[in-house]
Design an enzyme around this catalytic site. Structure first.
Site, PDB file in Angstrom:
ATOM      1  N   GLU A 188       9.849   8.226 -16.632  1.00  0.00           N
ATOM      2  CA  GLU A 188       8.463   8.682 -16.726  1.00  0.00           C
ATOM      3  C   GLU A 188       7.871   8.367 -18.093  1.00  0.00           C
ATOM      4  OE1 GLU A 188       8.522  12.823 -15.709  1.00  0.00           O
ATOM      5  OE2 GLU A 188       9.172  12.439 -13.649  1.00  0.00           O
ATOM      6  N   LYS A 216      16.847  21.065 -10.485  1.00  0.00           N
ATOM      7  CA  LYS A 216      16.080  19.873 -10.824  1.00  0.00           C
ATOM      8  C   LYS A 216      16.928  18.819 -11.544  1.00  0.00           C
ATOM      9  CE  LYS A 216      12.305  19.218 -10.325  1.00  0.00           C
ATOM     10  NZ  LYS A 216      11.165  19.598 -11.154  1.00  0.00           N
ATOM     11  N   HIS A 218       0.829  -1.222   0.000  1.00  0.00           N
ATOM     12  CA  HIS A 218       0.000   0.000   0.000  1.00  0.00           C
ATOM     13  C   HIS A 218       0.860   1.268   0.000  1.00  0.00           C
ATOM     14  CE1 HIS A 218      -3.420  -2.632   0.967  1.00  0.00           C
ATOM     15  NE2 HIS A 218      -2.627  -3.168   1.872  1.00  0.00           N
TER      16      HIS A 218
END
Length: 469
Positions: free
Chosen positions: A296, A289, A162
């Protein structure tokens, strides 16, 4: 004034299709991928026609020589694709006829474009699946190599259910989990490969042919296990493409799950690993970043491959037998899905060895969040306490720690015994990561001994694959 009738089937018509209809009908701009396998099928067909006396030996040799020239032109990028010829088959036949004259028109004796394209597609898919299995073998070997790198000494990772910290696992165990998933993906490709390896060639338009052809001969020449038994099925079915697309969709989902964990583990929030610069991107506005864009994209492309499967399933669900023009739409989703999966597999095989893992961050996360609570419950159960009662006892211990802002490792023996008298000195060791991880020794478990055994089995498998190739 009417246009010149279409040379392929113009005898029935007084005028050619309009320009807009011709463009809408054309497939040559994407089905030219089938050009080399189309020539392979034509070479086998011409040889069979000569063997059966349908063509003379001289005619068959002229056709063979012409097809070899066409193949060389395609390989060298010199072949001229003609827009007015709707597909790969007509382009090749037209060029063949330019080279060898009217005898080129005899090549199409005893076959139709219906069985021709079905044969081409099976040949193409067969070759692509063999290539994908090779790429998948490389990625599986990388997973095994990475698992081996982090077993001695073992790096420990928090395991999740979970997306909540559950129990600690070895990083090697994590790598081998994906190895197992990819092995099943390879098995689905192998199963599809076996089922599609039948030849439609000679089924003609839908009902076979009156010429004395030998379909077993062409099937053998093209490496098929056998000719397809029913001519309607041979030209009208695309379940083999559906099966491949289903296998590709499942396999891309596997890669998507791996990519998702790479994305999570390389965030500052997790901090378990650092992406290699070569597989990262930056921001146009935020200089700090370091984005996992490639992972992705793999995750995002799962939807694309699933879409290819749904597109073909939707296309075929209402088609009557046998061939329908709708089946022209089977190729683009298939081509795209194969390309997408291949690129994703190759990228992950290159990216994974470059990940830099953070053992301290991983161990700290694995030991915190009460992930060793089950060890204490198992300890009581081993001493005769019913597991449900043991579960309740340890649940109270966890609540106590959570309310007091402590971890299990901070408890004394006296505190543990305050919850149950059967806790002994050895229970304290179970709140330490390096001790607890060794208890999961069952087959398939995460204890170092169990993982070492699984790693050895995986090594033997990938070494066997290397020898087989």
């Amino acid at each position: 004034m009417s246009q010149e009738p279409h040379k392929t089937w113009g005898g029935r018509f007084s005028e050619a299709p309009s320009q807009i209809a011709q463009e809408f009908n054309a497939s040559w701009h994407f089905d030219q991928r089938l050009a080399l396998v189309d020539i392979e099928g034509s070479l086998a067909h011409a040889a069979m026609l000569a063997r059966q006396g349908i063509l003379s030996a001289q005619e068959a040799e002229q056709i063979r020589q012409g097809l070899l020239i066409v193949r060389q032109e395609i390989l060298e990028g010199r072949f001229h694709w003609r827009e007015e010829l709707e597909d790969v088959h007509m382009n090749i036949e037209a060029r063949l006829t330019e080279l060898v004259g009217p005898v080129g028109g005899k090549l199409h004796t005893a076959r139709s474009r219906n069985d021709q394209v079905a044969t081409d597609l099976r040949l193409w898919v067969r070759g692509e699946l063999e290539g994908l299995l090779g790429d998948l073998k490389t990625l599986r070997r990388v997973l095994v190599q990475e698992a081996g790198k982090y077993l001695e000494p073992p790096l420990i990772l928090p395991g999740y259910t979970h997306l909540q910290r559950a129990m600690p696992v070895l990083l090697s165990h994590w790598f081998l989990a994906y190895y197992e998933m990819l092995t099943r993906d390879a098995g689905r490709f192998q199963d599809a490969l076996k089922r599609l390896n039948e030849s439609p060639l000679g089924a003609a338009a839908l009902a076979g042919t009156g010429f004395p052809i030998d379909r077993h001969l062409t099937a053998q020449a093209l490496g098929f296990a056998r000719p397809m038994r029913n001519s309607l099925d041979a030209v009208g079915s695309r379940d083999f493409v559906l099966e491949v697309l289903a296998a590709l969709a499942i396999a891309q989902v596997t890669l998507s799950r791996l990519a998702e964990e790479i994305i999570l583990y390389t965030t500052f929030e997790f901090g378990f690993a650092v992406l290699p610069d070569a597989f990262s991107t930056g921001s146009s506005i935020m200089p700090q970043k370091k984005n996992a864009d490639h992972a992705e994209l793999i995750r995002g492309k799962a939807g694309r491959v699933l879409g290819s499967f749904v597109a073909l399933a939707t296309l075929t669900k209402g088609l009557p037998l046998a061939y329908n023009k709708d089946l022209q739409e089977d190729k683009e989703p298939l081509f795209d899905a194969v390309d997408t999966y291949r690129a994703s597999v190759r990228l992950l095989a290159a990216l994974l060895p470059g990940l830099k893992w953070n053992p301290e961050a991983m161990a700290k996360a694995a030991e915190s969040g009460f992930s060793l609570a089950t060890e204490l419950a198992d300890y009581l159960a081993e001493r005769g306490v019913p597991f449900r009662e043991a579960h309740h006892v340890v649940g109270r211990i966890v609540r106590h720690c959570a309310e007091s802002g402590r971890e299990l490792r901070d408890l004394s023996l006296a505190e543990l015994q305050g919850f149950h008298p059967l806790f002994g000195e050895e229970a304290l060791a179970l709140t330490r990561l390096e001790t607890a991880i060794h208890r999961r020794r069952s087959y398939g478990g995460t204890a170092p001994e169990a993982v070492r055994e699984a790693l050895e089995e995986a090594r033997l498998e990938v070494e066997g694959l290397q020898e087989a190739s």
